[in-house]
Design a protein around this motif. Structure first.
Motif, short mmCIF file in Angstrom:
data_model
loop_
_atom_site.label_atom_id
_atom_site.label_comp_id
_atom_site.label_asym_id
_atom_site.label_seq_id
_atom_site.Cartn_x
_atom_site.Cartn_y
_atom_site.Cartn_z
N ALA A 227 4.91 -19.49 1.39
CA ALA A 227 4.25 -18.32 1.86
C ALA A 227 4.89 -18.07 3.31
O ALA A 227 5.14 -19.00 3.98
CB ALA A 227 2.79 -18.64 1.86
N TYR A 228 4.76 -16.91 3.67
CA TYR A 228 5.22 -16.50 5.07
C TYR A 228 4.55 -17.45 6.19
O TYR A 228 3.25 -17.03 6.02
CB TYR A 228 5.07 -15.02 5.32
CG TYR A 228 5.77 -14.56 6.37
CD1 TYR A 228 7.15 -14.31 6.46
CD2 TYR A 228 5.11 -14.69 7.82
CE1 TYR A 228 7.77 -13.91 7.56
CE2 TYR A 228 5.74 -14.05 8.81
CZ TYR A 228 7.30 -13.63 8.80
OH TYR A 228 7.67 -13.18 9.92
N PRO A 229 4.98 -17.86 7.21
CA PRO A 229 4.42 -18.79 8.11
C PRO A 229 4.11 -18.43 9.47
O PRO A 229 3.52 -19.16 10.22
CB PRO A 229 5.43 -19.96 8.21
CG PRO A 229 6.69 -19.25 8.18
CD PRO A 229 6.50 -18.34 7.13
N GLY B 31 10.50 -23.26 -5.70
CA GLY B 31 9.10 -23.16 -6.00
C GLY B 31 8.34 -24.07 -4.78
O GLY B 31 8.44 -25.21 -4.94
N GLY B 32 8.33 -23.16 -3.52
CA GLY B 32 8.02 -24.06 -2.37
C GLY B 32 6.30 -23.98 -2.12
O GLY B 32 5.94 -22.91 -1.96
N SER B 33 5.80 -25.11 -2.09
CA SER B 33 4.38 -25.15 -1.53
C SER B 33 3.55 -24.21 -1.88
O SER B 33 3.37 -23.91 -3.08
CB SER B 33 4.58 -25.11 -0.03
OG SER B 33 3.44 -25.56 0.91
N GLY B 34 2.36 -23.98 -1.26
CA GLY B 34 1.50 -23.06 -1.66
C GLY B 34 1.87 -21.59 -1.84
O GLY B 34 1.17 -20.98 -2.70
N GLY B 35 3.12 -21.32 -1.39
CA GLY B 35 3.50 -19.97 -1.81
C GLY B 35 3.63 -19.81 -3.09
O GLY B 35 3.67 -18.78 -3.93
#
Length: 319
Positions: free
Chosen positions: A162-164, A199-203
């Motif tokens: 997700a955009y940080p 498929g990265g993290s909470g994003g």
């Protein structure tokens, strides 16, 4: 379709250049045709050898390939009558999150997916596939609409995370991802999620709660990107290959650990080499899963979805 090669594909690129050079020869002879056939066989053999033994960091490079098919490519090749829906009814329209009605064979569906963009201008507009809170709010609004009209939901996951940025955090990035996961867990319509690249993290998790979760053969699905992990553990992104090996996020690991239900085989040399073949395989898989899920009572479907995610991370302790 493959475009610029990756570093570990140098031998394959050399063979492809030799084939292209011979095919450009206007004075073709039987000897040249024979040489082309031999080179093509050598290319196929090298592709099989290379892609059957990718290490985790090489898998990440394939998953990020600039010509890998994105959500919009699958919409164009595997679906019909796509009608895009915009906005979250609160703040704005996030181009990193694509949503809309579509048809897949006999099924009318709602498609939601990350979109990275092909050119630099498109990538910048899509925040390189990193969605803001308004992107996840848009996804939730469209999922509730799908539930209302009894349409299955198909989610394509392809984001490094997700955009940080500060603005995203101020607008409730973590909270909205949690809300989206909670809502999806109780969505009274079939949900199929497919990791098509990163498929990265909470994003990724923000649109990753489904009755079926699949991953493409050369995609990855992880709690954090290799660079992020290396930065935390070794204080340097130079250790990203080491982090990739430690994270156990490739398709074979994910299937063995029960994180995903299915692995979709990619065309020889990766999905970026043949969009049409990959889209055909995707369409076949989605149609089969939708046919199974439509026969399932809603209560049973929700119970199985709940149990599926409750079982993740189960471990045993010995005294």
């Amino acid at each position: 379709m493959a475009g610029p090669g990756l570093e570990f594909e140098n031998e394959i690129a050399d063979l492809e250049e030799q084939i292209a050079s011979l095919e450009r020869n206007t004075d073709r002879s039987e000897e040249i045709d024979s040489a082309i056939r031999s080179l093509r066989l050598a290319r196929v053999a090298k592709l099989k050898e290379t892609y059957s033994s990718l290490d985790p960091w090489q898998t990440v490079q394939v998953a990020r390939h600039k010509n890998r098919p994105y959500t919009r490519d699958y919409l164009n090749l595997a679906f019909d009558e796509f009608v895009e829906l915009h906005g979250d009814k609160h703040f704005g329209d996030d181009r990193a999150m694509l949503s809309g009605f579509a048809k897949l064979d006999r099924f009318k569906v709602m498609v939601i997916g990350h979109q990275k963009g092909r050119t630099y201008k498109e990538r910048a507009a899509c925040h390189f596939g990193c969605a803001h809170p308004e992107g996840y709010r848009k996804a939730m609004v469209k999922m509730k609409m799908a539930e209302k009209y009894r349409l299955p939901v198909i989610c394509f996951i392809d984001t490094p995370g997700a955009y940080p940025g500060i603005g995203a955090e101020e607008r409730g990035q973590a909270q909205v991802i949690a809300e989206s996961m909670f809502m999806m867990s109780d969505l009274k319509t079939p949900v199929i999620c497919v990791v098509i690249g990163e498929g990265g993290s909470g994003g990724a998790l923000g649109i990753g709660v489904g009755d079926r979760v699949a991953v493409l053969q050369h995609a990855y699905y992880s709690v954090i990107s290799p660079e992020g992990c290396a930065g935390i553990l070794w204080k340097s992104h130079e250790h990203a290959p080491k982090a990739a090996a430690a994270l156990r996020f490739t398709s074979d690991h994910l299937l063995r650990l029960g994180v995903v239900d299915d692995v979709l085989e990619e065309p020889l040399g990766g999905a970026h080499r043949d969009h049409h073949q990959m889209a055909t395989r995707m369409k076949t898989y989605l149609s089969r899963q939708l046919s199974e899920l439509e026969e399932m009572p809603v209560d049973q479907m929700l119970e199985q979805r709940y149990e599926k995610f409750r079982k993740l991370g189960v471990f045993l302790e010995e005294n």
